[in-house]
Design an enzyme around this catalytic site. Structure first.
Site, mmCIF file in Angstrom:
data_model
loop_
_atom_site.group_PDB
_atom_site.id
_atom_site.type_symbol
_atom_site.label_atom_id
_atom_site.label_comp_id
_atom_site.label_asym_id
_atom_site.label_seq_id
_atom_site.Cartn_x
_atom_site.Cartn_y
_atom_site.Cartn_z
ATOM 1 N N LYS A 1 3.057 11.217 -3.880
ATOM 2 C CA LYS A 1 2.073 10.344 -4.691
ATOM 3 C C LYS A 1 0.848 11.826 -5.090
ATOM 4 C CE LYS A 1 -1.551 6.992 -3.615
ATOM 5 N NZ LYS A 1 -1.908 6.105 -2.830
ATOM 6 N N ASP B 1 0.897 -1.335 -0.090
ATOM 7 C CA ASP B 1 -0.082 -0.054 0.096
ATOM 8 C C ASP B 1 1.137 1.217 0.170
ATOM 9 O OD1 ASP B 1 -1.624 2.103 0.735
ATOM 10 O OD2 ASP B 1 -2.390 1.314 2.496
ATOM 11 N N ASP C 1 -12.734 5.663 2.266
ATOM 12 C CA ASP C 1 -11.200 5.770 2.591
ATOM 13 C C ASP C 1 -10.801 7.203 2.537
ATOM 14 O OD1 ASP C 1 -8.552 5.477 2.352
ATOM 15 O OD2 ASP C 1 -8.455 4.345 0.838
ATOM 16 N N GLU D 1 -7.303 0.525 -4.214
ATOM 17 C CA GLU D 1 -7.144 0.499 -2.704
ATOM 18 C C GLU D 1 -8.523 0.030 -1.887
ATOM 19 O OE1 GLU D 1 -5.495 4.361 -1.973
ATOM 20 O OE2 GLU D 1 -3.544 3.646 -2.628
HETATM 21 P P1 ADP Z 1 -2.447 7.436 3.065
HETATM 22 O O1 ADP Z 1 -3.008 6.133 2.718
HETATM 23 O O2 ADP Z 1 -3.073 8.592 2.314
HETATM 24 O O3 ADP Z 1 -0.855 7.484 3.063
HETATM 25 P P2 ADP Z 1 -3.281 6.925 5.746
HETATM 26 O O4 ADP Z 1 -4.192 6.091 5.609
HETATM 27 O O5 ADP Z 1 -2.107 6.336 6.342
HETATM 28 O O6 ADP Z 1 -2.950 7.660 4.647
HETATM 29 O O7 ADP Z 1 -3.820 8.086 6.770
HETATM 30 C C1 ADP Z 1 -2.756 8.873 7.140
HETATM 31 C C2 ADP Z 1 -3.681 10.100 7.519
HETATM 32 O O8 ADP Z 1 -4.484 9.691 8.708
HETATM 33 C C3 ADP Z 1 -2.682 11.448 7.851
HETATM 34 O O9 ADP Z 1 -3.371 12.519 7.596
HETATM 35 C C4 ADP Z 1 -2.837 11.143 9.675
HETATM 36 O O10 ADP Z 1 -2.809 12.415 10.215
HETATM 37 C C5 ADP Z 1 -4.286 10.584 9.658
HETATM 38 N N1 ADP Z 1 -4.468 10.050 11.275
HETATM 39 C C6 ADP Z 1 -3.914 9.111 11.513
HETATM 40 N N2 ADP Z 1 -4.353 8.898 12.935
HETATM 41 C C7 ADP Z 1 -5.285 9.792 12.948
HETATM 42 C C8 ADP Z 1 -6.028 10.131 14.234
HETATM 43 N N3 ADP Z 1 -5.665 9.466 15.250
HETATM 44 N N4 ADP Z 1 -6.997 11.091 14.016
HETATM 45 C C9 ADP Z 1 -7.004 11.854 12.705
HETATM 46 N N5 ADP Z 1 -6.082 11.557 11.784
HETATM 47 C C10 ADP Z 1 -5.427 10.650 11.964
HETATM 48 MG MG MG Z 2 -4.254 4.721 2.082
#
Ligand code: ADP
Ligand code: MG
Length: 510
Positions: free
Chosen positions: A74, A12, A182, A151
């Site tokens: 990305k 991912d 998502d 995804e």
């Molecule tokens: P991506 O797939 O786009 O990389 P993720 O699914 O890993 O993203 O999510 C990352 C996002 O989730 C970031 O913006 C992070 O700040 C947010 N995030 C992670 N934990 C929390 C939380 N406890 N509360 C709010 N936002 C969160």
């Molecule tokens: Mg993601």
């Protein structure tokens, strides 16, 4: 003799965090931790002289050397270069993605042994250009990309497996409709899927490649930044390293606000210190329009799928930003259903990718007992001329949300006698005006035989593969003569450039 099966690995490749998973000896997906011991690797890259650092250490360098740290590459796939230079050099965004992939690969190898085949996930809403850029990133990283998958599809597959629906005797009795919401760090996707017998079918998908948790962070950054400016007449957002420090503080506070009703952001700049308290209520107010945008897309996608909330059996939450209570509350509000919490919002996508890799690797062996059907997330069109106005106009060949694979044929005509080539501009998008669509490229068909009269018909076949990649074939309409063609893509690297980067990455990252 037991036959050798390479490991089934899924990646991912996220905007802010990336995750790697593989199938264990029972074909169950397991997340692989990186060298630092984390299950989520920040998709951050630091370039400092000859050194390239990916992950947590690159993120930490934001507070000292922000100018040379790349984040959210990305989001920029499809552009020719990342928006800023790193240590004096321009990097295409897919090269930054390749550096992230290379680290993930290296760390995974140290745990499960050598391999180089992977499945990489992409947002369902990625257009063809971004899909190709992702595959190119895999190639430059040194990997063999078996496939790219969406995804939300990956998350739904992981859900199906976790529920036991996909064992040979665990099939659900009736079709199950899923809505996958998502919200990650940089992109938002919503997808309606049906799971029936042994098949996952996407009914509709929509999204926004520039909406994610990062935008929520920015609201806090602006709130604290302007408060600082009002008090002290200095704006901490003007200096890159300070702005990065502020962003990290705000992102942390945002996470806190998912679990507590109040958080504080502390900021030092130019000898001034400010501590700002933010309540969850205030945070929700300053970001409500962002949430509204996701709600609007959810409702629209449901309509496109021809579904109503009463027909949706499960709502799957994917992406770290779905931990924000406002997301769950909004979804409960509009659906009158509690979202499903049985899958990990962080890991489900990587797990689904590993399962997909398992299918591809095992084909001929024991394939996993299910199949996947997708749709295209953007309409495919060619640029023509509006006879009424004489202006360029998009002619749609394959409307969005059509089941894949799909082929469309369009017959073009030569304009002059003895014409040698024809040129077709291929776009993706929903606008009648080509300028508002995204240009995939210019397809030039060559070797038209000499002496053709004007208005000779030429058939061009456009085919979307199951993974959303485009293939084009051209032939004379009558003689069946196949024409050679090339697709010129703006901002895309040719094979030589890809190979040069592949060598560079293999050599520069020990
Ligand atoms: P991506 O797939 O786009 O990389 P993720 O699914 O890993 O993203 O999510 C990352 C996002 O989730 C970031 O913006 C992070 O700040 C947010 N995030 C992670 N934990 C929390 C939380 N406890 N509360 C709010 N936002 C969160
Ligand atoms: Mg993601």
């Amino acid at each position: 003799m037991p036959s050798f099966r390479p490991p089934a690995v899924g990646i991912d490749l996220g905007t802010t965090f990336s995750v790697v998973a593989h199938l264990d000896e029972h074909d169950r997906p397991q997340t692989l931790a990186n060298a630092e011991g984390e299950r989520l690797t920040p998709s951050a890259v630091l370039v400092e002289g000859n050194e390239t650092i990916v992950g947590r250490e690159a993120l930490k360098a934001l507070t000292s050397n922000a100018a040379n740290v790349a984040l959210c590459a990305k989001r920029e796939l499809g552009a020719s270069a990342f928006h800023k230079r790193l240590d004096g050099h321009d990097y295409p965004p897919e090269v930054i993605e390749a550096l992230v992939l290379n680290k993930l690969w290296k760390d995974a190898k140290s745990q499960i042994g050598d391999f180089n085949q992977v499945v990489i996930t992409v947002p369902a809403y990625f257009d063809e250009v971004r899909r190709k850029a992702t595959q190119d990133a895999g190639y430059m990283a040194g990997l063999e990309v078996l496939d790219i998958i969406n995804e939300p599809t990956a998350a739904a597959v992981a859900f199906g497996v976790a529920q036991g629906f996909l064992t040979r005797d665990g099939k659900p009795e009736r079709a199950i409709n899923l809505l996958v919401y998502d919200l990650g760090g940089g992109t938002f996707d919503v997808t309606v899927m049906r799971f029936e017998r042994d098949q996952f079918t996407t009914l509709a998908t929509d999204g926004d490649v520039r909406l994610g948790g990062y935008d929520w962070d920015q609201r806090l950054v602006d709130f604290v930044g302007s408060e600082f400016q009002r008090r002290y007449g200095q704006d901490p957002r003007m200096d890159e390293t300070t702005a990065s420090r502020l962003w990290r503080e705000c992102e942390e506070a945002k996470r806190t606000l998912s679990f507590r009703s109040k958080a504080a952001v502390a900021m030092d700049y130019q000898g001034h210190h400010l501590r700002t308290d933010v309540t969850r209520e205030a945070f929700e107010m300053m970001t409500s329009d962002l949430l509204d945008r996701t709600r609007f897309t959810v409702e629209q996608t449901l309509r496109t799928a021809g579904a109503a909330w009463s027909g949706i059996d499960r709502i799957l939450l994917v992406g770290g930003s779905t931990r924000m209570p406002m997301v769950v509350r909004m979804l409960m509000d509009i659906s009158q259903k509690a979202p499903d919490t049985s899958i990990s919002a962080d890991e489900a996508v990587a797990h689904g990718a590993a399962l997909r890799a398992g299918i591809l690797i095992a084909q001929g062996g024991h394939p996993l007992p299910f199949s996947i059907r997708n749709v295209n997330s953007h309409s495919l069109g060619v640029v023509g001329t509006d006879p009424a106005t004489g202006r360029p106009r998009t002619g749609v060949l394959i409307p969005r949300n059509t089941h894949l694979p799909v082929t469309a044929k369009r017959t073009f005509q030569t304009q002059r006698a003895n014409q040698k080539t024809i040129l077709i501009e291929v776009v993706e998008g929903e606008s009648a005006s080509p300028g508002d669509c995204s240009l995939i490229g210019q397809c030039i068909a060559r070797n038209l035989p000499p002496g053709l009269p004007a208005k000779t018909p030429i058939d061009v076949h456009f085919r979307y593969e199951e993974n959303g990649r485009l293939k084009i074939a051209a032939r004379l309409a009558d003689g069946q003569r196949v024409l050679s063609h090339t697709l010129h893509r703006d901002n895309m690297m040719n094979q030589e450039q890809l190979d040069a980067w592949r060598r560079y990455i293999a050599e520069s990252i020990a």
